[in-house]
Motif scaffolding. Structure first.
Motif, PDB file in Angstrom:
ATOM      1  N   ARG B 159     -29.394   5.061  24.230  1.00 25.43           N
ATOM      2  CA  ARG B 159     -30.679   5.696  24.445  1.00 25.43           C
ATOM      3  C   ARG B 159     -31.316   5.163  25.737  1.00 25.43           C
ATOM      4  O   ARG B 159     -31.856   5.922  26.541  1.00 25.43           O
ATOM      5  CB  ARG B 159     -31.553   5.387  23.230  1.00 25.43           C
ATOM      6  CG  ARG B 159     -32.774   6.215  23.132  1.00 25.43           C
ATOM      7  CD  ARG B 159     -32.380   7.691  22.979  1.00 25.43           C
ATOM      8  NE  ARG B 159     -33.587   8.492  23.122  1.00 25.43           N
ATOM      9  CZ  ARG B 159     -34.444   8.702  22.141  1.00 25.43           C
ATOM     10  NH1 ARG B 159     -34.194   8.232  20.945  1.00 25.43           N
ATOM     11  NH2 ARG B 159     -35.533   9.395  22.344  1.00 25.43           N
ATOM     12  N   ILE B 160     -31.226   3.866  25.915  1.00 21.94           N
ATOM     13  CA  ILE B 160     -31.792   3.242  27.118  1.00 21.94           C
ATOM     14  C   ILE B 160     -31.031   3.725  28.360  1.00 21.94           C
ATOM     15  O   ILE B 160     -31.613   4.065  29.376  1.00 21.94           O
ATOM     16  CB  ILE B 160     -31.705   1.700  27.021  1.00 21.94           C
ATOM     17  CG1 ILE B 160     -32.587   1.192  25.893  1.00 21.94           C
ATOM     18  CG2 ILE B 160     -32.056   1.039  28.348  1.00 21.94           C
ATOM     19  CD1 ILE B 160     -34.045   1.150  26.193  1.00 21.94           C
ATOM     20  N   ALA B 161     -29.701   3.764  28.245  1.00 22.25           N
ATOM     21  CA  ALA B 161     -28.877   4.196  29.383  1.00 22.25           C
ATOM     22  C   ALA B 161     -29.232   5.626  29.768  1.00 22.25           C
ATOM     23  O   ALA B 161     -29.332   5.973  30.949  1.00 22.25           O
ATOM     24  CB  ALA B 161     -27.398   4.092  29.033  1.00 22.25           C
ATOM     25  N   ASP B 162     -29.448   6.450  28.749  1.00 21.79           N
ATOM     26  CA  ASP B 162     -29.797   7.847  28.998  1.00 21.79           C
ATOM     27  C   ASP B 162     -31.156   7.942  29.693  1.00 21.79           C
ATOM     28  O   ASP B 162     -31.313   8.647  30.689  1.00 21.79           O
ATOM     29  CB  ASP B 162     -29.819   8.595  27.661  1.00 21.79           C
ATOM     30  CG  ASP B 162     -30.310  10.020  27.821  1.00 21.79           C
ATOM     31  OD1 ASP B 162     -29.675  10.761  28.586  1.00 21.79           O
ATOM     32  OD2 ASP B 162     -31.339  10.382  27.208  1.00 21.79           O
ATOM     33  N   LEU B 163     -32.126   7.196  29.180  1.00 25.37           N
ATOM     34  CA  LEU B 163     -33.453   7.197  29.813  1.00 25.37           C
ATOM     35  C   LEU B 163     -33.357   6.762  31.266  1.00 25.37           C
ATOM     36  O   LEU B 163     -33.918   7.374  32.166  1.00 25.37           O
ATOM     37  CB  LEU B 163     -34.399   6.244  29.073  1.00 25.37           C
ATOM     38  CG  LEU B 163     -35.108   6.789  27.844  1.00 25.37           C
ATOM     39  CD1 LEU B 163     -35.877   5.675  27.152  1.00 25.37           C
ATOM     40  CD2 LEU B 163     -36.062   7.909  28.235  1.00 25.37           C
TER      41      LEU B 163
END
Lengths: 633, 459
Positions: B159-163
């Motif tokens: 999720r963080i990588a996507d953000l």
């Protein structure tokens, strides 16, 4: 000419001219060798200097005492500030130059330098003695000794020109012989070599253009100078013309694609993605309805036009055919054909940040030979290489610009730590700290550095001091002056900003949107007083108006610098750092970064690798009994 | 070749009486340590295949145990190094003997968290995953376990990588705007760019919605039982504990005036606090207890305020209730079995009261509803979030995301109020760095120490 020099510069393009001038200004005996002295400072492609990011580099070269800014002012026939609708941090000054006047100006500036000799001769080899540079051997068989040699041969190393699908013609530039022997000599010295390509568009006869079918683009009426230390006489100004290539051109290009050297398989080297040939544009963006074409004047005293946007390697007859599909060019006559050129470059990870070749002390490379494109990129490297060659000979500390100091620093660090896989061009987005690296503050950033290294003449030093002092005075005025609501009212009304409720410092007023420094000054000092120069005011305005952002970026730069300060010694045993991935070990061993920050910019080195690198280095430093052992393979 | 990495060994299971104990060895010498423990001439077991072997003392060759051994070759192992897992017999003697043999064969005892630290440094895990592993092991509630498993599976990291990737994309839109002023394509309009960033702000904000509750998942929410003396607090305390006895541990540091126990209510962790009875005119010793109770009320995440059903709220009760700040109050009418009908005898509701219900410890009436209510009052957002939404269980994560959210918000404001794009982009870069911190892109050594200190030996 003497038989011994401190520094010899091979090549007289934009990198060579800057390198030779910088070395001579640094006070060492310098020789510039080039096959044609009539072409020193030649603009082989587009007769223009500057643009977004590149314009800042031109200003940086000038701030360091270089040639480019002065030569541009003395030969420019149109000036535009690109990105003016955007923030001042990304303004890009761009000048259209007179192709004939520019080299004349360069030559005049070089001729001012008493420590510099020029000589017309091709160089066939770099002499290396006991592992370090000893001089050069010329085509005529002369051996010239030197303490350092700067090679700036551009596209001349095994250059091969392609017009249409034929086998290609050996040449350094259209009509000029390539340097084959030198390329072979450098390869023998153990340097890795690779190949790139680039291209130019055709030139046309302005008398055969119907300008009524094109859009006229005049320059900006703006008082602007590239040169901070010298007021050259700026020539008369000329317009450019804009037209659009549409379906007709697409059809011609598509029908002849196989005859293109680029698409016919003749050229293997990689070209720049952001400076594509018209073949590339049409193949890669088949849906684009049309492509912009700039018709740029080649000079004041010629009708010749440079067809910017239609770079190509199609055969001459096809070039003429597609040109004539473009509105305004229906009856055009071509004066020069466009061509693609393939050339050798030396992958720049073989260099140090001084642009000295690793493993060959005294040998420096600058410009297109390092895989870059653009006059500005070449000039920026040239000046750094020239300065460092001189410092090397004098046994002084090297001169290295950091990424938060100059675009030149970004450029060289990118080259040395990341390497290139296509011809390298600067963009503002390559700089982490572009708010700090502006065209308006180049002299503030770099002037004092150049002065301290003795690169400015006394006169230039005085100009710099005057300018900085004038800026400081205005900066202080804005910090210290308090403006009453009545005085501020008309300025704020013009800017559509709300009124003041109490007396406020001038700097706070300036931070409001659409409020300009000149407006505040005029309102607060109706009697006039001594009015600062426009360029002084411009620098101060950006500095103050966005000081919050600039300060934040400065803080970020400092934070990263503290990480960058984590020094990595050049002889770390990377092969033995088994907590790092194999790829990272290999890359690190190849690049041998000087700091952790540099290590982090190497492709293939992951965050986990960096973390491990820190631990490995600490372990190495802390190990009291560090014994090599073969026990576990 | 230099020996930069040593080989470590540790007991991974709890010491003491058990059928099986697991010992793990990791490092370049893992196979050679194992080899020293095998009978002379016995070949190393095949990789990734559980093999029954005899373990011998490396010095005198005496038999130590029979064990099931699995060998992993780098990088396909937990730590990313060569590893050996030994399943030997448990108990007081065998694991110690085998570990000692490992030590003599060249391995050293692992430090706390060292296996996972190595996995992180080898890039097998990111920082958020490493933290999740500690949580999976130490979870005292099914809720934390669920969140941790999700995080271990890269739920949070992805999720963080996507953000982060999308923040970079917004930056790229601006780069196009700035770097190519004379191209064929018109630049992306700034309000489109701002809209993208606003979307990212909203997502970051949504992730943060569960953060306060997520942090409670680790320590347990403080549920304070309060009320006047003899209101049935202690009986309720015991009743709530008794049903969940299996996973309750008495905490040390319990004062004579407040009893604290960890308990799982409906799968979520609580620290249940039984306080001294509250009354207006106490004696001196009692007053001290009331002071302690007051402090717990201030720290409470939820207050279970007890009144006997047949008496209802008194004026004194209301005075105490007014002191509760922030935490929701459940008014519990205890001893429901003794009350005649549904309506309490005393006063009605109070402003601080979020919910009211009747409970009888004797009949068990209302206990199930109570657990359910308390759980939703404290963990409503976590319960309401989808199964695939990462729950932020650590302050470190929430702090970083808050920075990212702030920077994204300021970016939009700046861009829309006419701040030049390249200035505003500074905020995007700060948001990126904040997101990178969560998964641990170049973090300082001391941060690592803190993260891995939480592991006990062998994990």
């Amino acid at each position: 000419m003497r038989s011994r020099y401190d520094v010899i510069v091979v090549g007289g393009g934009h990198a060579g001219a800057e390198a030779a001038a910088a070395s001579a200004r640094a006070g060492v005996r310098t020789l510039l060798l080039t096959p044609d002295l009539g072409r020193v400072g030649q603009m082989s492609c587009n007769p223009a200097v500057g643009g977004v990011a590149k314009g800042v580099v031109a200003r940086e070269v000038d701030a360091l005492g270089g040639v480019m800014g002065r030569a541009t002012d003395a030969s420019r026939i149109q000036f535009r500030m690109l990105n003016r609708s955007k923030g001042p941090a990304v303004w890009g000054p761009r000048a259209q130059c007179d192709r004939a006047m520019y080299p004349v100006a360069v030559r005049a500036i070089l001729d001012e330098l008493p420590m510099l000799d020029l000589f017309q001769e091709m160089v066939d080899d770099v002499l290396i003695d006991g592992g370090r540079v000893a001089g050069v051997r010329t085509r005529g068989g002369m051996n010239l000794e030197a303490g350092a040699v700067v090679v700036t041969t551009g596209t001349f190393l095994r250059g091969r020109i392609h017009i249409g699908g034929e086998a290609g013609l050996s040449a350094g530039r259209a009509g000029e012989a390539p340097s084959v022997a030198l390329a072979e000599g450098l390869e023998r010295a153990g340097l890795k070599v690779a190949r790139f390509k680039t291209g130019t568009p055709p030139r046309i006869d302005g008398r055969t253009v119907d300008f009524s079918r094109t859009e006229r683009q005049d320059g900006d009426e703006m008082e602007y100078r590239f040169a901070a230390y010298c007021d050259e006489v700026i020539p008369a100004q000329r317009p450019c013309w804009i037209t659009w290539a549409g379906d007709g051109l697409k059809q011609v290009v598509r029908a002849n694609l196989r005859r293109s050297a680029l698409y016919g398989g003749e050229i293997a080297g990689r070209g720049p993605r952001y400076c594509p040939s018209i073949e590339d544009k049409i193949v890669r963006f088949p849906d684009a309805p049309r492509h912009q074409v700039f018709l740029e004047p080649e000079g004041l005293r010629t009708t010749e036009l440079y067809v910017n946007g239609l770079s190509t390697s199609l055969p001459a007859d096809t070039q003429l055919e597609f040109l004539r599909t473009v509105p305004g060019l229906e009856d055009v006559m071509m004066t020069k054909v466009g061509y693609a050129i393939e050339y050798d470059y030396f992958p720049p990870h073989q260099l140090r940040h001084t642009l000295e070749v690793r493993g060959v002390p005294g040998l420096f490379f600058a410009g297109q030979i390092n895989g870059t494109t653009g006059y500005e990129e070449a000039a920026g490297q040239g000046i750094v290489a020239g300065i460092n060659a001189a410092l090397k000979v004098r046994g002084e500390d090297p001169f290295v610009l950091e990424r938060d100091q100059a675009y030149i620093g970004v450029l060289i660090d990118d080259l040395v730590t990341r390497g290139v896989d296509e011809p390298y061009r600067l963009f503002t987005s390559r700089a982490e700290f572009r708010l700090l690296l502006r065209q308006d503050n180049a002299h503030r950033r770099l002037g004092p550095l150049a002065r301290d290294r003795g690169l400015l003449t006394d006169e230039q030093g005085v100009r710099l001091a005057d300018r900085l002092e004038a800026e400081d005075r205005v900066l202080v005025w804005f910090e210290e002056t308090v403006v009453t609501p009545e005085v501020a009212a008309p300025v704020l009304a013009d800017a559509g900003s709300s009124e003041l409720s109490e007396p406020t410092r001038a700097i706070e007023l300036l931070r409001r949107p659409r409020v300009g420094a000149a407006d505040v000054l005029r309102a607060a000092r109706p009697e006039g007083g001594d009015v600062p120069r426009a360029d002084v005011l411009a620098t101060v305005e950006v500095e103050l108006k966005y000081s919050g952002y600039v300060a934040r970026e400065r803080a970020r730069a400092d934070r990263l610098r503290s990480q960058a300060d984590f020094a990595l010694s050049r002889d770390l045993p990377y092969e033995g750092f088994r907590t790092l991935s194999f790829e990272a070990r290999e890359k690190l061993a190849q690049v041998r970064p000087g700091t952790l920050a540099q290590a982090g910019r190497i492709p293939g080195v992951s965050p986990a690798d960096l973390q491990n690198l820190v631990l490995e280095v600490r372990r190495l430093a802390g190990a009291t009994s560090f014994v090599p052992s073969g026990a576990d393979g | 070749m230099m020996t930069d990495v040593d080989t470590i060994a540790a007991l991974s299971t709890v010491p003491g009486l058990s059928a099986v104990a697991v010992i793990r060895i990791s490092g370049p010498g893992a196979a050679s340590v194992l080899s020293s423990l095998l009978p002379l001439g016995c070949a190393l077991p095949e990789e990734r295949r559980a093999t029954l072997v005899e373990l011998r003392d490396p010095d005198d060759g005496s038999t130590l145990d029979r064990a099931l051994v699995t060998r992993f070759a780098a990088p396909a192992s937990y730590t990313g190094e060569d590893m050996v897992e030994l399943s030997c017999h448990g108990g007081w003697i065998v694991p110690g003997l085998v570990l000692d043999a490992c030590r003599r064969a060249g391995a050293r005892e692992a430090e706390a968290g060292e296996f996972t630290r190595r996995a992180y440094l080898r890039g097998k895990l990111d920082l958020a995953q490493a933290e999740a592993i500690a949580d999976v092991i130490e979870a005292r509630s099914r809720a934390l376990h669920r969140a941790a498993v999700h995080q271990m599976d890269r739920g949070l990291s992805d999720r963080i990588a996507d953000l982060r990737a999308r923040v970079v994309r917004v930056e790229a839109l601006l780069a196009h705007h700035v770097d190519f002023p004379e191209e064929d394509d018109a630049p992306v309009p700034l309000d489109t760019v701002a809209a993208e960033a606003r979307g990212l702000w909203r997502e970051t904000d949504a992730m943060l919605a569960t953060a306060p509750e997520g942090e409670l998942l680790r320590e347990g929410a403080v549920a304070v039982l309060a009320g006047r003396p003899n209101a049935g607090k202690s009986s309720l305390y015991n009743a709530l504990l008794g049903e969940e006895r299996a996973i309750v541990t008495e905490e040390p540091g319990t004062t004579r005036d407040a009893l604290i126990a960890s308990v799982e209510l409906g799968g979520f962790p609580f620290r249940l606090v039984d306080t001294a009875g509250l009354r207006g005119d106490p004696g001196r010793v009692e007053a001290l207890g009331i002071e302690v109770a007051r402090r717990w009320l201030e720290a409470a995440d939820v207050v279970l305020f007890c009144v006997p059903a047949q008496e209802g709220l008194t004026e004194e009760d209301e005075a105490f209730l007014s002191e509760v700040r922030g935490a929701p109050v459940v008014l519990i009418e205890t001893k429901a079995d003794l009350a005649s009908d549904g309506s309490p005898a005393g006063r009605g509701a109070h402003a601080a009261v979020a919910d009211k219900l009747r409970v009888s410890v004797r009949t068990g009436e209302g206990l199930g509803v109570l657990r359910e209510r308390v759980r939703s009052l404290v963990y409503g957002r976590v319960l309401g979030a989808g199964v695939d939404v990462p729950v932020l269980t650590r302050r470190r994560h929430a702090d970083a995301l808050r920075v990212a959210r702030t920077e994204l918000g300021v970016f939009c404001e700046a861009l829309m109020s006419g701040v030049p794009a390249e200035m505003a982009a500074t905020h995007l870069r700060l948001a990126e760095s904040a997101l990178e911190e969560v998964v641990g892109v170049v973090v300082a050594d001391d941060v690592l120490d803190v993260v891995f200190r939480e592991f006990c030996v062998g994990k």
